[in-house]
Design a protein around this motif. Sequence first.
Motif, PDB file in Angstrom:
ATOM      1  N   THR A 117       0.814  -1.201  -0.182  1.00  0.00           N
ATOM      2  CA  THR A 117       0.600   0.340  -0.233  1.00  0.00           C
ATOM      3  C   THR A 117       1.137   1.595  -0.304  1.00  0.00           C
ATOM      4  O   THR A 117       0.577   2.211  -1.080  1.00  0.00           O
ATOM      5  CB  THR A 117      -0.774  -0.126   1.422  1.00  0.00           C
ATOM      6  N   ALA A 143      -5.994  -4.836  -2.095  1.00  0.00           N
ATOM      7  CA  ALA A 143      -5.467  -2.850  -1.760  1.00  0.00           C
ATOM      8  C   ALA A 143      -5.381  -1.822  -2.824  1.00  0.00           C
ATOM      9  O   ALA A 143      -5.460  -1.185  -2.357  1.00  0.00           O
ATOM     10  CB  ALA A 143      -5.788  -3.172  -0.129  1.00  0.00           C
ATOM     11  N   ASP A 144      -3.865  -2.603  -3.687  1.00  0.00           N
ATOM     12  CA  ASP A 144      -4.028  -1.742  -4.347  1.00  0.00           C
ATOM     13  C   ASP A 144      -3.550  -2.329  -5.936  1.00  0.00           C
ATOM     14  O   ASP A 144      -3.837  -3.831  -5.715  1.00  0.00           O
ATOM     15  CB  ASP A 144      -2.815  -1.106  -3.612  1.00  0.00           C
ATOM     16  N   ALA A 349      -7.343   1.466   2.844  1.00  0.00           N
ATOM     17  CA  ALA A 349      -6.436   1.409   2.946  1.00  0.00           C
ATOM     18  C   ALA A 349      -5.416   3.217   1.650  1.00  0.00           C
ATOM     19  O   ALA A 349      -5.033   3.538   2.361  1.00  0.00           O
ATOM     20  CB  ALA A 349      -5.782   0.561   1.292  1.00  0.00           C
ATOM     21  N   ARG A 353      -2.695   5.031   3.005  1.00  0.00           N
ATOM     22  CA  ARG A 353      -1.756   5.895   2.517  1.00  0.00           C
ATOM     23  C   ARG A 353      -1.397   6.990   2.761  1.00  0.00           C
ATOM     24  O   ARG A 353      -0.223   7.556   3.109  1.00  0.00           O
ATOM     25  CB  ARG A 353      -1.785   5.839   0.625  1.00  0.00           C
TER      26      ARG A 353
END
Length: 370
Positions: A117, A143-144, A349, A353
């Motif tokens: 992330t 998540a990414d 997330a 971040r």
Amino acid sequence: MAKHMSRLTPLAAFGLATTMALSACSGSAPTPAASRDLGTPVAGKIKPGSLKGTTLTFASSGGIFQDGQMKSVWNPFAEESGATMQQDAFDPAKTKAMVESGQVSWDIVDAASIQGTMECGTTYQKLDKTQIDFSKIPKGLLADDCSVPSILYGDILVYNTALFGANPPTSFADFFDTKKYPGKRGVNMTTHVEPEILEIALQADGVDPSKLAPADINQAVNKYKSLGNNLVGWTSGAQAQQQLESGEVAMSIVWSGRGFGAAKAGAPVAPMWNQWKIMTDSLLVPTGVKDPQAAFAGLNYFLGSEQQAKSTEATSYAPVNIDAKPNVPEQTAKWLVTSKLDSGTPRNAKFWRENFDALTKAWGDWVTGN
């Protein structure tokens, strides 16, 4: 490194993995990536011999956990694809140094998901999603743009059934209610705290984790402060498990693998699934690998249902393929999170971040007394 390792159960204890070749291939030159035709990706499949002459290095947590990954996934991958697989012990700082120097010797790494992330597009490269079949991964686990989930587990509330078996906790709010549920509370007090820990405190206050604001960080820290003398910190998965086994804590927020470890050791504990935080570790491809196509083919193979089932049998962590059917003992099955996804929530997330430095400072200042 220690933080990443400490969630492992006794079935996945840390030990240094030395670099070693796992399958040999002929001395012929590898097929250039540009000329390979691997076909439409199907999770768990690789065209036989398509990576002959290629060498890939996998870096992970070491010990029995990494041995399980090698036996269930990477050895068969090497045999089917014709590639040579090597392994090493993962270190996030070493990965970053490799990328910065342009001397990248690891092709696939298994890391804590927060690293993907936070470092997607820098230390780790974005995935070519046309080369990986994500169709069997549960919704919400991606998540990414850089991560493929490798194991599935959770931050969960585990409670002492000898104390609360007749009236078990049903929400994170109960974790903080020491009048209704007297006793000590175990909490991860490492300086490198995971965002899920703060989301748990916020959910206890009724905050929607998908709608976080910067001010929520201090609110979460203050929620843990409110436990006062009832709070008992732990700084490793082994310590968290020991606190449950000894009865030092009445409840604890722990990685599900550690709750299972305590139950397997005979402790009178049970999980609360009404609320829990969905967590994964991530497979990542460092920026600057020599053969991204081969690395992506490895990720695609890793996600197969058979590979995931065997990996669960070897490590006791839940599979990330919805069709995987691991053959595990009944007690193990009760702690696998795969069938509990509807009652869990993933971390926000995007928010973390953007606000991870604020989290690190607020939590670090508290646990270090600054």
